[in-house]
Design a protein around this motif. Structure first.
Motif, PDB file in Angstrom:
ATOM      1  N   GLY A  49       0.760  -1.184  -0.123  1.00  0.00           N
ATOM      2  CA  GLY A  49       0.178  -0.066   0.034  1.00  0.00           C
ATOM      3  C   GLY A  49       0.728   1.358  -0.012  1.00  0.00           C
ATOM      4  O   GLY A  49       1.912   1.181  -0.182  1.00  0.00           O
ATOM      5  N   ARG A  51       1.307   5.392   1.842  1.00  0.00           N
ATOM      6  CA  ARG A  51       1.029   6.373   2.706  1.00  0.00           C
ATOM      7  C   ARG A  51      -0.076   5.870   3.711  1.00  0.00           C
ATOM      8  O   ARG A  51      -1.024   6.611   4.206  1.00  0.00           O
ATOM      9  CB  ARG A  51       0.204   7.588   2.144  1.00  0.00           C
ATOM     10  N   GLY A  52       0.154   4.669   4.465  1.00  0.00           N
ATOM     11  CA  GLY A  52      -0.674   4.006   5.338  1.00  0.00           C
ATOM     12  C   GLY A  52      -1.824   3.573   5.101  1.00  0.00           C
ATOM     13  O   GLY A  52      -2.578   2.976   5.956  1.00  0.00           O
ATOM     14  N   HIS A  53      -2.128   3.522   3.660  1.00  0.00           N
ATOM     15  CA  HIS A  53      -3.380   2.971   3.256  1.00  0.00           C
ATOM     16  C   HIS A  53      -3.125   1.370   2.556  1.00  0.00           C
ATOM     17  O   HIS A  53      -2.191   1.449   1.935  1.00  0.00           O
ATOM     18  CB  HIS A  53      -4.114   3.950   2.443  1.00  0.00           C
ATOM     19  N   ALA A  54      -4.142   0.525   2.621  1.00  0.00           N
ATOM     20  CA  ALA A  54      -3.882  -0.725   2.073  1.00  0.00           C
ATOM     21  C   ALA A  54      -3.992  -0.434   0.438  1.00  0.00           C
ATOM     22  O   ALA A  54      -4.783   0.507  -0.089  1.00  0.00           O
ATOM     23  CB  ALA A  54      -4.904  -1.705   2.644  1.00  0.00           C
ATOM     24  N   CYS A  55      -3.545  -1.339  -0.308  1.00  0.00           N
ATOM     25  CA  CYS A  55      -3.801  -1.538  -1.565  1.00  0.00           C
ATOM     26  C   CYS A  55      -4.942  -1.780  -1.866  1.00  0.00           C
ATOM     27  O   CYS A  55      -5.435  -2.939  -1.559  1.00  0.00           O
ATOM     28  CB  CYS A  55      -2.638  -2.520  -2.187  1.00  0.00           C
ATOM     29  N   PRO A  56      -5.825  -0.982  -2.496  1.00  0.00           N
ATOM     30  CA  PRO A  56      -7.271  -1.404  -2.922  1.00  0.00           C
ATOM     31  C   PRO A  56      -7.357  -2.441  -3.794  1.00  0.00           C
ATOM     32  O   PRO A  56      -8.417  -3.331  -3.776  1.00  0.00           O
ATOM     33  CB  PRO A  56      -7.637  -0.096  -3.861  1.00  0.00           C
ATOM     34  N   CYS A  73       0.380   2.161  -6.236  1.00  0.00           N
ATOM     35  CA  CYS A  73       1.023   2.429  -4.953  1.00  0.00           C
ATOM     36  C   CYS A  73       2.619   3.061  -4.893  1.00  0.00           C
ATOM     37  O   CYS A  73       2.658   4.019  -4.022  1.00  0.00           O
ATOM     38  CB  CYS A  73       0.746   1.271  -4.018  1.00  0.00           C
TER      39      CYS A  73
END
Length: 290
Positions: A49, A51-56, A73
């Motif tokens: 992912g 910036r701290g967000h999971a890979c969609p 990402c």
């Protein structure tokens, strides 16, 4: 303890390295610690992912990638990176520094003042000295000036750092000598931005923090992790993202960035079954162990 953990990488502080796991858990990495984990048969490595967000897309990524991110990402992560020179309005003050990794291996860089030595520890800098501090763009211009005038890069490959880590000069003074000479040349240059305040030569040595004194030469480095493999060894040194592990009487380097994206479980036994790329080092280093 969950049945499977996901690693977020190594984080450094003045107290030493810590292996960070998704969910906020952490494992202190002290020398002598046994590092042991395995990847289940049939496991896949998914994108870490951005910036701290999971890979969609939960995209599958190659085992050899140290970034562990899919193309999209990776683009998002780099779009918010000071290192990529994509941010111009950061109000924080920045340090310009010279970092030394071994004879002839010196780089120039910048890091936010508030981060202290963390960035240098993350890079595996054996010693460093700050050159000055000021606004981001002044720090960036100074970095470019020094890179051109001193002919030093702003990046050094980890393979080059690993190659010299076990054969460094014995004393802190010897390790700082090359930095001192370059620091003197840097401060004598004209053209520094007026808003950047110069700093005197004050070398900081990390050899003790990393555990490099008497470090045995490594025979190779882990090239990738694969499903069904096992890593098990005693930690003898850690520098940047690298763990130097003793296994079967030899030292192998594990870049912890290869661990991200995998679901890891505690190893049920000893062993070291991941692919290892042998170093072509000095005479006397054993070959063919793996």
């Amino acid at each position: 303890m969950a049945s499977a953990w996901k690693c977020s990488g190594v984080r450094w502080s003045a107290g030493g390295p810590v292996l960070v796991w998704d969910g906020g858990r952490s494992s202190v990495l002290h020398r002598g610690k046994r590092v042991a984990f395995e990847i289940a048969e049939g496991g896949v490595r998914t994108c870490a992912g951005a910036r701290g967000h999971a890979c969609p897309a939960r995209a599958v990524v190659p085992g050899r990638s140290t970034g562990a991110r899919c193309e999209e990402c990776a683009r998002l992560e780099r779009a918010h990176s000071v290192a990529a020179d994509t941010i111009a309005d950061d109000p924080r003050p920045y340090h310009v520094y010279l970092a030394w990794f071994g004879p002839g291996l010196v780089k120039v860089g910048i890091t936010a003042v508030e981060r202290g030595s963390a960035r240098l520890l993350e890079q595996g800098a054996v010693c460093f000295s700050r050159l000055g501090a000021g606004p981001l763009m002044a720090a960036r211009r100074t970095e470019e000036l020094l890179r051109a005038a001193l002919r030093v890069p702003d990046r050094i490959p980890y393979a080059d750092k690993r190659a010299v880590r076990s054969a460094l000069p014995a004393t802190a003074a010897e390790r700082a000598a090359e930095l001192g000479e370059l620091h003197g040349r840097a401060t004598a240059l004209g053209g520094w931005p007026e808003s950047l305040e110069r700093e005197p030569f004050r070398p900081v040595d990390h050899a003790g923090v990393f555990g490099l004194a008497g470090l045995p030469a490594a025979v190779g480095e882990v090239s990738e992790l694969v499903a069904g493999s096992v890593v098990s060894g005693e930690l003898v040194a850690a520098a940047g993202p690298d763990l130097h592990l003793v296994t079967d009487g030899a030292v192998v380097v594990l870049d912890t960035r290869l661990m991200t994206g995998w679901e890891l479980r505690p190893a049920r036994g000893a062993g070291f079954t991941v692919p290892v790329r042998e170093f072509r080092g000095p005479a006397g280093v054993q070959d063919g162990l793996f």
